[in-house]
Design an enzyme around this catalytic site. Structure first.
Site, short mmCIF file in Angstrom:
data_model
loop_
_atom_site.label_atom_id
_atom_site.label_comp_id
_atom_site.label_asym_id
_atom_site.label_seq_id
_atom_site.Cartn_x
_atom_site.Cartn_y
_atom_site.Cartn_z
N GLU A 19 89.08 92.89 55.07
CA GLU A 19 90.40 93.38 54.69
C GLU A 19 90.80 92.78 53.34
O GLU A 19 90.64 91.57 53.16
CB GLU A 19 91.47 93.01 55.71
CG GLU A 19 92.83 93.59 55.35
CD GLU A 19 93.94 93.27 56.35
OE1 GLU A 19 93.70 92.49 57.30
OE2 GLU A 19 95.04 93.80 56.15
N GLY A 38 95.02 82.76 56.48
CA GLY A 38 95.08 82.09 57.77
C GLY A 38 94.00 82.54 58.74
O GLY A 38 93.26 81.72 59.28
N ALA A 39 93.91 83.85 58.95
CA ALA A 39 92.97 84.36 59.92
C ALA A 39 92.88 85.88 59.80
O ALA A 39 93.69 86.49 59.10
CB ALA A 39 93.40 83.99 61.34
N MET A 40 91.92 86.46 60.51
CA MET A 40 91.68 87.90 60.38
C MET A 40 91.37 88.52 61.74
O MET A 40 90.57 87.99 62.50
CB MET A 40 90.51 88.09 59.40
CG MET A 40 90.15 89.53 59.16
SD MET A 40 91.54 90.46 58.43
CE MET A 40 91.27 92.05 59.16
N GLU A 41 92.01 89.66 61.98
CA GLU A 41 92.03 90.27 63.32
C GLU A 41 90.88 91.22 63.62
O GLU A 41 91.03 92.12 64.45
CB GLU A 41 93.35 91.04 63.46
CG GLU A 41 93.45 92.33 62.59
CD GLU A 41 94.20 92.15 61.28
OE1 GLU A 41 94.25 91.01 60.78
OE2 GLU A 41 94.72 93.15 60.75
N ASN A 42 89.69 91.05 62.99
CA ASN A 42 88.56 91.93 63.26
C ASN A 42 88.43 92.24 64.75
O ASN A 42 88.55 91.35 65.58
CB ASN A 42 87.27 91.27 62.79
CG ASN A 42 87.43 90.59 61.46
OD1 ASN A 42 87.73 91.24 60.48
ND2 ASN A 42 87.30 89.27 61.44
N HIS A 47 99.20 85.97 66.77
CA HIS A 47 99.30 87.03 65.76
C HIS A 47 98.02 87.86 65.71
O HIS A 47 98.07 89.09 65.81
CB HIS A 47 99.59 86.39 64.39
CG HIS A 47 99.70 87.36 63.27
ND1 HIS A 47 100.90 87.85 62.82
CD2 HIS A 47 98.76 87.94 62.49
CE1 HIS A 47 100.70 88.69 61.83
NE2 HIS A 47 99.38 88.76 61.60
N GLU A 48 96.89 87.19 65.57
CA GLU A 48 95.63 87.94 65.44
C GLU A 48 95.32 88.68 66.74
O GLU A 48 94.87 89.82 66.72
CB GLU A 48 94.48 87.01 65.06
CG GLU A 48 94.72 86.16 63.82
CD GLU A 48 95.19 86.92 62.60
OE1 GLU A 48 94.88 88.13 62.47
OE2 GLU A 48 95.92 86.32 61.77
N HIS A 94 97.35 91.84 67.02
CA HIS A 94 96.87 92.92 66.15
C HIS A 94 95.96 93.90 66.90
O HIS A 94 95.78 95.02 66.47
CB HIS A 94 96.08 92.34 64.98
CG HIS A 94 96.88 92.09 63.73
ND1 HIS A 94 97.77 93.00 63.22
CD2 HIS A 94 96.87 91.05 62.86
CE1 HIS A 94 98.29 92.51 62.10
NE2 HIS A 94 97.77 91.32 61.86
#
Ligand code: TRP
Ligand code: ZN
Length: 881
Positions: free
Chosen positions: A128, A268-272, A304-305, A308
């Site tokens: 992303e 912070g992080a990624m919601e793959n 949060h992730e 998503h």
């Protein structure tokens, strides 16, 4: 690196792609410097598109090895490629065909941390928003939904763990010490949600059973030896999964949910899908290495992730202009989660502080943009506080306007209608309009119009007619490229507080719609008349921070003090104190500028002592109430001609006046909470530590010597108390032998642990005063520091430029010069990180003239190279415009 081309993307240019890619099959032959990616794309021509329409795919810094269609290699003249595109001028006229693309990439030399890169020997991806095109040529846009099958092959010794999205369907050994796996994700997804991780990591495993009985295998992967530090994240994940079922009725949909923690990560992080990737700062925690703030962040970001998965993944965005569709909504969901897990009022106050500190200056400066922008040059620069935090506030206001029941119906309808879609903000709003009888057309301006609205409010009481009047005037300040603003619908929660502290209920209201304690402001000027109000009430405004606005109110100090002590709404009690502090600090600032000693209202100072020791209030609230507005907050409220040195003098003087008047009380309170005992990261225990540490700071302001803080530093049994004591020592007693000792002891104890050392960098980067520049320069040569690790850069350079007002904004411009050089250095490897850092300059026009000129020089230095990345060029040009 993607160089700037000057191209601007516009929302009105959206059109569906000519071709679809319903299935994507990827094969990775992993190798540190030459990974080969074979992509087999099932391509379909969209209905109504002429046969033979050229197929143009996106790319970025790719080396093309070969292209084939339906298994036949393409002749050299049948396609053209440049680093940004692969064009097949005359594709087959069949409705569907298969395109095979082989590319080669070098993950080891990818400092951008976008696409496939290596971090501490682990292969990792970040796609992303436009990173997938750094892996293979593709229609790399969020509305291109495809079902992915991923084969990964690597040396077993180097990468025993091979992960991708979805479910594991096959695995086996290969010759030469290599092995392979195949993952299949049944849910169609956009390319930005693709992920791959390969390496040697330790796993923490658990299980979750969903409400409908699906067993989900949970895994958190971290560096060997750090599994124990992932336990809190695992707990937060399970709580998030239950909460989303209970509150939103949303269940997890795959058999596996994996999280991987890596140490080099841009955000912070990624919601793959099914494979969230985290900055390890937001996974790893235990009492010895993490502060209470770290625990709270981990809980929020894990949630949060995870959230998503529905708001972002099952329903994604049509294009990147709609980013807030997933981000604003998901932030709202994680805020609600944390509020339910902790104290709602305390959480809300923390949100207000963050919004003011990060979003307000954005909205009030050159980088202002609507929650849903209409233009961008570089989408990476739109992962902003406006899209995330203001985006969340907008969703909160929808709930305020609709009420909780209709809001729930609207969410349900949105999900039913758009599951599997790439949707827009219009779709989102339509669901709430259709599920309720509310017209949100005026409200929709919150998405489309930038700038922080202001309400100017005055009140009058007419005892004879028993009438109370509130006069409200709204305005929205001009922002770049939007000079004329339209009138907004602002839900203003309020209360009329009577002498005994309880709310007065008027017999009737006219002049505005008033429902459930909310005035619906819709016009430029409105006079709201409340009848049957015998005594003069004290008006409490924007309760719960119902709208992200500024208020201009002539409110008497004794009324504010009354609200601070008696309002039934805790956010408003906190806000009243905050307003009094701000007024006092601005007054103090003007005195300092006029060469006078600042003086502060004694009523306020006494109230602080009472609130600190009010046992009916939770400690976390008291800690927030005692925390003065930051130097940058005061600067923003002053607005122009900022001299950070004078703000600091004023703020230190107020802190010391408070400390002097309340010293004994503070000491008794401090002694009453003991720092020892068994550690628990829960909100209550954290609140007690927070209060004790705020008190420690006041006690240090009033103290001759650092012994109290030094004692806390030596005896602390958790990182919260240790780091707080270190900061008090460094900021209140810089250069003192006890401070030097503490910093050295910390380094000896934690030198091997980069995440903990970030606290050490941060503490020193924020020591106020002119010598901060040299201190930060020296720390850059510390053996643990590295310009290629974003966490290190943010801990040292990021905190220096955003939190150290007197150091960064040094009158001679040395802070800016150093900063400009550093930003350009970082840009060479990681343009995204450089661009984000550079936003620290955004408020330069509000500085006093000498500093303003120096800041402009530095901005011009950053702008000078003619081959800047699109990321940095975009920020710098907008900042200078
Ligand atoms: N979508 C991510 C989130 O908010 C954030 C994100 C966007 C991101 N781009 C990124 C994270 C690049 C890391 C790197 O949860
Ligand atoms: Zn997000």
């Amino acid at each position: 690196m993607r160089k700037d081309t000057g191209q601007v993307f516009r929302i009105e240019d959206y059109r569906p792609s000519d071709y679809l890619i319903p299935r994507t099959s990827l094969a990775f032959a992993l190798s540190p410097e030459a990974t080969v990616v074979t992509a087999v794309l099932d391509i379909e021509r969209r209905q109504g598109i002429a046969p033979g329409t050229p197929l143009v795919l996106d790319g970025d810094e790719l080396t093309l090895v070969s292209v084939a269609i339906d298994g036949k290699p393409l002749a050299d003249d049948a396609f053209s490629s440049d680093p940004q595109h692969l064009t097949i001028a005359n594709p087959p006229h069949d409705e569907a065909f298969q395109l095979t693309i082989v590319t080669r990439i070098d993950p080891s030399r990818n400092g951008t941390l976008m696409g496939l890169f290596r971090t501490n020997g682990v292969y990792c991806t970040q796609c992303e928003p436009e990173g997938f095109r750094r892996i293979t040529y593709f229609t790399d846009r969020p509305d291109m939904l495809s079902v992915y099958t991923v084969r990964i092959e690597a040396e077993r010794a180097q990468a025993p763990l091979l992960l991708s999205n979805g479910n594991l369907v096959e695995q086996g050994d290969l010759a030469g010490g290599r092995h392979f796996v195949v993952w299949h994700d049944p849910f169609p997804k956009p390319s930005y949600l693709f992920a791959l991780v390969a390496g040697d990591l330790a796993g923490l495993h658990d299980e979750f059973t969903t409400a409908s009985g699906r067993k989900v295998a949970l895994g958190i992967y971290v560096e060997h030896g750090k599994q124990d530090r992932a336990a809190y994240a695992m707990d937060a994940l399970k709580r998030s999964m239950s909460w989303d079922e209970e509150v939103f009725g949303l269940e997890y949909d795959l058999d596996v949910f994996n999280i991987v923690a890596v140490s080099d990560f841009n955000m912070g992080a990624m919601e793959n899908k099914g494979l969230n990737i985290f900055n390890d700062k937001y996974v790893l925690a235990d009492e010895a290495t993490a502060t209470d703030a770290d625990f709270a962040n981990i809980e929020a970001i894990i949630a949060h992730e995870y959230f998503h998965n529905w708001t972002g993944n099952r329903i994604t965005c049509r294009d990147w202009f709609q980013l807030c569709l997933k981000e604003g909504l998901t932030v709202f969901r994680d805020h609600e989660f944390s509020a339910d897990q902790r104290s709602r009022a305390v959480k809300r106050i923390a949100e207000v502080r963050t919004l003011r500190a990060h979003q307000f200056p954005e909205d009030q400066g050159p980088l202002a943009h609507p929650v849903r922008p209409r233009r961008y040059r570089e989408i990476n620069n739109f992962y902003t506080a406006t899209v995330y935090e203001k985006g969340s506030e907008v969703v909160r206001m929808i709930r305020t306007i609709l009420g909780p029941d209709d809001f729930r119906k609207g969410m349900k309808l949105y999900i039913e209608r758009h599951d599997g879609d790439a949707a827009t903000i219009e779709d989102f709003l339509a669901a709430f309009e259709d599920a309720s009888d509310h017209d949100l057309s005026q409200f929709a301006l919150w998405y489309h119009q930038a700038g922080t609205p202001n309400l100017t409010i005055s009140t009058a009481h007419d005892a004879e007619h028993q009438e109370f009047r509130i006069e409200i005037e709204q305005s929205v300040p001009p922002t770049p490229s939007e000079s004329r603003k339209r009138l907004m619908h602002i839900p203003l929660a309020f209360g009329l507080v009577g002498e005994d502290g309880s709310d007065i209920t008027p017999t009737s209201v006219e002049g505005a719609t008033v429902e459930n304690g909310v005035i619906h402001v819709r016009k430029r000027r409105q006079i709201v008349r409340f009848q049957g109000v015998r005594e003069r009430p004290v008006v409490s405004l924007n309760r719960g921070f119902s709208a992200p606005i500024t208020l201009s109110v002539e409110q008497r100090a004794d009324d504010l003090l009354f609200l601070a002590r008696h309002d039934s709404d805790l956010v408003s009690r906190w806000q009243s104190l905050y307003t009094l502090f701000t007024d006092a600090l601005i007054h103090g600032f003007r005195s300092v500028r006029g060469q006078k000693a600042p003086e502060f209202p004694t009523g306020l100072i006494a109230a602080i002592g009472d609130i600190a020791s009010d046992e009916s209030l939770e400690p976390a609230f008291r800690a927030l109430a005692l925390t003065l507005p930051g130097e940058a907050d005061v600067a923003r409220d002053i607005g122009t001609n900022i001299d950070p040195d004078a703000i600091r003098v004023s703020r230190d003087a107020l802190a010391s006046a408070i400390a002097k008047a309340n010293g004994e009380r503070f000491q008794a309170l401090y002694d009453g909470f003991d720092g020892g005992g068994t550690f628990s990261p829960d909100a209550d225990s954290a609140g007690k530590r927070a209060l004790r540490n705020v008190l420690l700071d006041y006690l240090a302001v009033g103290a001759e010597d650092p012994s109290l803080a030094a004692r806390q530093f030596d005896q602390a049994t958790n990182m919260t108390d240790k780091a707080a004591a270190m900061t008090v020592l460094a900021h209140r007693f810089p250069g003192h032998a006890r401070t030097t000792d503490a910093l050295a002891a910390f380094e000896t104890q934690y030198g091997h642990d980069p995440l903990v050392m970030d606290k050490w960098y941060q503490t020193q980067a924020t020591i106020p005063g002119a010598d901060a520049v040299d201190r930060v320069k020296a720390l850059m040569t510390h053996q643990g520091f590295s310009l290629s690790n974003p966490n290190r850069v943010r801990a040292l350079i990021g905190t220096f430029s955003t939190l150290n007002q007197t150091g960064f904004h040094r009158a001679d411009g040395a802070g800016y010069t150093f900063f400009a050089e550093t930003v350009l250095e970082i840009e060479k490897r990681n343009p995204q990180l450089a661009a984000r850092l550079a936003t620290a300059m955004r408020s330069w026009r509000s500085l006093e003239p000498t500093r303003q000129a120096a800041a402009r020089e530095a901005l011009l230095t950053i702008a000078a190279p003619d081959d800047l990345s699109s990321d940095l060029r975009d920020i710098i040009e907008r900042t200078l415009a």
